[in-house]
Design an enzyme around this catalytic site. Structure first.
Site, PDB file in Angstrom:
ATOM      1  N   PHE B 105       0.843  -1.189   0.000  1.00 44.89           N
ATOM      2  CA  PHE B 105       0.000   0.000   0.000  1.00 44.89           C
ATOM      3  C   PHE B 105       0.880   1.240   0.000  1.00 44.89           C
ATOM      4  O   PHE B 105       1.731   1.419   0.879  1.00 44.89           O
ATOM      5  CB  PHE B 105      -0.915   0.015   1.233  1.00 44.89           C
ATOM      6  CG  PHE B 105      -2.094  -0.904   1.081  1.00 44.89           C
ATOM      7  CD1 PHE B 105      -1.931  -2.280   1.169  1.00 44.89           C
ATOM      8  CD2 PHE B 105      -3.366  -0.394   0.815  1.00 44.89           C
ATOM      9  CE1 PHE B 105      -3.015  -3.132   0.994  1.00 44.89           C
ATOM     10  CE2 PHE B 105      -4.447  -1.243   0.655  1.00 44.89           C
ATOM     11  CZ  PHE B 105      -4.273  -2.617   0.744  1.00 44.89           C
ATOM     12  N   VAL B 107      -0.027   4.929  -0.169  1.00 39.82           N
ATOM     13  CA  VAL B 107      -1.065   5.948  -0.203  1.00 39.82           C
ATOM     14  C   VAL B 107      -0.499   7.260   0.324  1.00 39.82           C
ATOM     15  O   VAL B 107       0.299   7.272   1.253  1.00 39.82           O
ATOM     16  CB  VAL B 107      -2.271   5.515   0.663  1.00 39.82           C
ATOM     17  CG1 VAL B 107      -3.352   6.583   0.662  1.00 39.82           C
ATOM     18  CG2 VAL B 107      -2.819   4.186   0.175  1.00 39.82           C
ATOM     19  N   TYR B 110       3.337   8.104   1.309  1.00 41.28           N
ATOM     20  CA  TYR B 110       4.044   6.826   1.371  1.00 41.28           C
ATOM     21  C   TYR B 110       4.483   6.336   0.005  1.00 41.28           C
ATOM     22  O   TYR B 110       5.298   5.423  -0.100  1.00 41.28           O
ATOM     23  CB  TYR B 110       3.188   5.762   2.081  1.00 41.28           C
ATOM     24  CG  TYR B 110       3.336   5.788   3.595  1.00 41.28           C
ATOM     25  CD1 TYR B 110       2.845   6.846   4.353  1.00 41.28           C
ATOM     26  CD2 TYR B 110       3.998   4.771   4.268  1.00 41.28           C
ATOM     27  CE1 TYR B 110       3.004   6.889   5.719  1.00 41.28           C
ATOM     28  CE2 TYR B 110       4.159   4.787   5.648  1.00 41.28           C
ATOM     29  CZ  TYR B 110       3.661   5.858   6.372  1.00 41.28           C
ATOM     30  OH  TYR B 110       3.821   5.900   7.733  1.00 41.28           O
ATOM     31  N   ASP B 195       4.489  -4.134   4.015  1.00 37.41           N
ATOM     32  CA  ASP B 195       4.455  -2.685   4.179  1.00 37.41           C
ATOM     33  C   ASP B 195       5.412  -2.079   3.156  1.00 37.41           C
ATOM     34  O   ASP B 195       6.409  -2.704   2.771  1.00 37.41           O
ATOM     35  CB  ASP B 195       4.921  -2.299   5.594  1.00 37.41           C
ATOM     36  CG  ASP B 195       3.759  -2.230   6.569  1.00 37.41           C
ATOM     37  OD1 ASP B 195       3.973  -1.756   7.704  1.00 37.41           O
ATOM     38  OD2 ASP B 195       2.638  -2.657   6.205  1.00 37.41           O
ATOM     39  N   GLU B 287      -3.060  -4.826  12.868  1.00 37.75           N
ATOM     40  CA  GLU B 287      -2.041  -5.696  13.448  1.00 37.75           C
ATOM     41  C   GLU B 287      -2.604  -6.394  14.688  1.00 37.75           C
ATOM     42  O   GLU B 287      -2.272  -7.555  14.963  1.00 37.75           O
ATOM     43  CB  GLU B 287      -0.790  -4.884  13.812  1.00 37.75           C
ATOM     44  CG  GLU B 287       0.354  -5.741  14.311  1.00 37.75           C
ATOM     45  CD  GLU B 287       1.603  -4.903  14.609  1.00 37.75           C
ATOM     46  OE1 GLU B 287       2.434  -4.757  13.696  1.00 37.75           O
ATOM     47  OE2 GLU B 287       1.732  -4.402  15.747  1.00 37.75           O
TER      48      GLU B 287
END
Lengths: 343, 337
Positions: B105, B107, B110, B195, B287
């Site tokens: 991801f 977004v 990031y 991540d 998480e």
């Protein structure tokens, strides 16, 4: 007009048939999905536990440590299959994971000729220690069905006796096991059990053997060779044999007395070994340790997803070594001359 | 009269056949259900009939790593350097020609991490395997151009930009679940969800493949279970009691077979939605839900902290190699809130 009016009921039947077919296929597919059958690409080929390690309720047990385990033995193979030793796993966790799954474990054992004498102790100790609490279906292969002893079974445990011919050579009895196992899986076991273990009869249980031993394809380290180098493993060394393994190859030496796994996997083992045994026989070759040689060759190319330590296959005449913290299953001391039909 | 009978018989036969076919279909499918299920989860390693070249390894049962735990109490291997032989692992997996989906991801700000992530992945992540990267982003036009090796491709999937970083985190489960359903399951056998604010520094390979794979969180491997940052409020579905728990797993890396991860993301999504309905947000968002899931559905393989470290942590002696590391960053600069 009469022609067309007689077509209406037929058209109705056809259309209903089509609708029914679609409805049925739709519900069958969605119910497969809800049962969580893998819907992604087929032939997921994989070295691991097949089913979820699912717990349905909270369970109390000690917290595992990341930095401390058994430091005297390897607990994982180079292809990351676990090697099962005492104190590497928590029986409480396993009992909870497997408890409510209503699994049936098929257990084949060959008791031909005088080997029927070992049957009583095998069954009696199995009832005490082997897969306690599970449904176990023993398949007893013998040439003397009447001599199979009556042993009291716990609930959920049954036996089926299958008559097989005897032989004048113990090597032949040993080699024919693969064929018998293959056939019996095809004819009975595949519809009756989830997992299967193929065990030798001249052995007794001395300690618990539980669901920690279950896996997709399970082999057991031979007690006589786990400390040795691959060059001294008694693999078949003649290249003419289908069981051939050269000196610089091999992972472990596995014992032929214990084979296990999902029924479908053990079927493949039995079928392949049987075919290879027949190929060898056609060339008048008998491998050094009969089907154990072929088994070792199979496991070299089709790595087990779980390996049992020699705790799961010991020999009564061997003194216990320091790595062996318990003996669960051990071959009894016997006078070969008395029990074998030939030398 | 003949003309009437002919069409009658043909129509009759056809509908009769439909019925017969459907009946046989039902019977056949029910009967072989059990063996189908068993075989579908089977090994199939026997397809690898080509000889696996083995290095000269002493296969004595000597200890390869005596300083760390290499198998969990439910007999799942924990992957550390020295516990596996890459040649054997590749010998098993490469011939299977599997495709490994990899979701990430990127977004808002990031997306600036994507270039280093992809470039380092091309150098170290599953090298030699077929990879489909699935980039979830609100700015597909800003996806950097990175040369991918053969057998590797990249897909972008548009997601909205949220004004809370927690929201992005929470929605990941839902987006992954949908993408598996709509696309990924047809294109890959395995999936890893990673991540983006990370960088591969060393080999991160097929030894990580498994039915259901989790990674040990680098900040909590020494903590006792009552100090793991589980969700501790019983109102949340991610609630974990103080005397429960095996390891604290990192949400930055999880993976496995497509249908296993589908179940995981589906369950976590459901729980997240129910929690949201009660106005409760778990302490570490998805998480926390992941960690709950892994207590009740134990991973079949664990990756050691080599597979998820942090640039901010000092290396420990047990860590012989750092393979993937979260990048030190100025959180205020990259997060929307």
């Amino acid at each position: 007009m009469r022609f067309f009016s007689s077509l209406y009921p037929l058209a109705f039947i056809m259309v209903s048939g089509v609708i029914a077919l679609f409805y049925v296929s739709h519900t069958t597919l969605t119910s497969w999905f809800r049962r969580d059958v893998c819907f992604s690409q087929p032939s997921i080929t994989f070295v691991e536990l097949p089913s979820e390690m699912h717990m349905s309720e909270r369970v109390q047990y000690k917290q595992p440590s990341v930095l401390h385990g058994r430091s005297d033995v390897a607990s994982v193979t180079p292809w990351l299959a676990p090697i099962v030793w005492k104190d590497t796993y928590d029986p409480v966790v396993f009992d909870h994971i497997y408890k409510n799954r209503n699994l049936t474990i098929a257990t084949t054992v060959f008791a031909v000729g005088k080997y029927i004498l070992f049957m009583h102790d095998f069954l009696e100790t199995a009832e005490k220690y082997f897969m306690v609490g599970f449904n176990v279906h023993y398949y007893i292969f013998t040439d003397n069905p009447k001599a199979v002893p009556e042993v009291k079974f716990s609930p959920g445990r049954v036996k089926t006796i299958i008559e097989v011919p005897g032989s004048k050579r113990w090597q032949e009895i040993s080699s024919r096991r693969m064929e018998m196992i293959q056939k019996t899986i095809e004819e009975h076991i595949k519809d009756e059990a989830d997992y299967i273990f193929c065990l030798d009869v001249d052995t007794k249980f001395y300690d618990y053997w539980g669901p920690e031993s279950l896996g997709t394809l399970v082999a057991c380290l031979h007690p006589g060779y786990y400390e040795q180098q691959r060059e001294s493993f008694p693999y078949e060394r003649r290249s003419a044999s289908t069981a051939y393994i050269p000196n610089n190859e091999g992972d472990y030496y596995y014992g032929g007395a214990v084979i296990g796994g999902l029924v479908g996997e053990v079927h493949k083992v039995a079928k392949t070994c049987r075919e290879n045994l027949e190929l060898d026989a056609s060339k008048s070759i008998e491998a050094a340790w009969q089907e154990e040689s072929h088994l070792n060759r199979y496991f070299l190319y089709n790595k087990p997803t779980k390996v049992l330590s020699p705790e799961y296959l010991w020999q009564d005449f061997k003194a216990k070594t320091k790595e062996i913290r318990t003996i669960r299953f051990s071959q009894v001391i016997k006078n070969y001359a008395e029990v074998r039909p030939n030398q | 009269y003949k003309d009437k009978i002919m069409p009658l018989t043909i129509c009759n036969l056809s509908s009769h056949n439909f019925m017969l076919i459907s009946i046989f279909y039902i019977i056949f499918s029910q009967h072989s259900e059990r063996s189908k299920v068993l075989l579908q989860h089977g090994v199939g390693l026997s397809k690898t009939l080509t000889h696996i070249p083995t290095k000269v390894l002493t296969m004595k049962l000597q200890l390869m790593r005596g300083d760390v735990l290499t198998v969990t109490s439910w007999l799942a291997p924990i992957v550390w350097e020295g516990t596996f032989d890459s040649a054997v692992i590749d010998g098993i997996y490469k011939p299977l020609n599997v495709t490994i989906a990899t979701t990430v991801f990127a977004v808002g700000k990031y997306i600036t991490y994507l270039k280093d992530f992809l470039e380092s992945a091309e150098k170290h992540y599953m090298v030699g395997y077929n990879i489909n990267y699935y980039i979830f982003t609100d700015q597909p036009e800003n996806i950097p151009a990175v040369t991918l090796a053969a057998g590797r491709s990249l897909w972008s999937l548009r997601v909205p930009a949220f004004n809370r970083w927690q929201e992005i985190s929470l929605q990941r489960m839902s987006f992954i679940r949908k993408a598996i359903e709509e696309q990924i399951r047809k294109e890959a056998s395995f999936i890893f969800c990673l991540d983006v604010d990370m960088r591969f520094d060393n080999h991160w390979g097929a030894e990580a493949l498994g039915n259901l794979v989790a990674v040990i969180h680098p900040w909590f491997y020494q903590a006792s279970r009552d100090s793991f940052p589980y969700e501790r409020r019983p109102e949340s579905l991610a609630y974990v009691h103080a005397d429960e728990g095996d390891f604290y797993y990192g949400g930055a890396v999880f993976g496995g077979l497509i249908d296993e991860v589908y179940k995981l993301t589906g369950t976590c999504e459901e729980h997240l939605v129910i929690d949201k309905g009660k106005d409760i947000e778990a302490v570490w968002q998805e998480e926390s839900h992941l960690n709950w899931y892994f207590i009740y559905n134990k991973p079949t393989k664990l990756l050691s902290m080599e597979y998820l470290w942090s640039d901010e942590k000092v290396k420990i002696t047990e860590l012989k190699v750092v393979r993937l590391s979260t990048i030190k960053k100025n959180l205020a600069a990259v997060r929307p809130n």
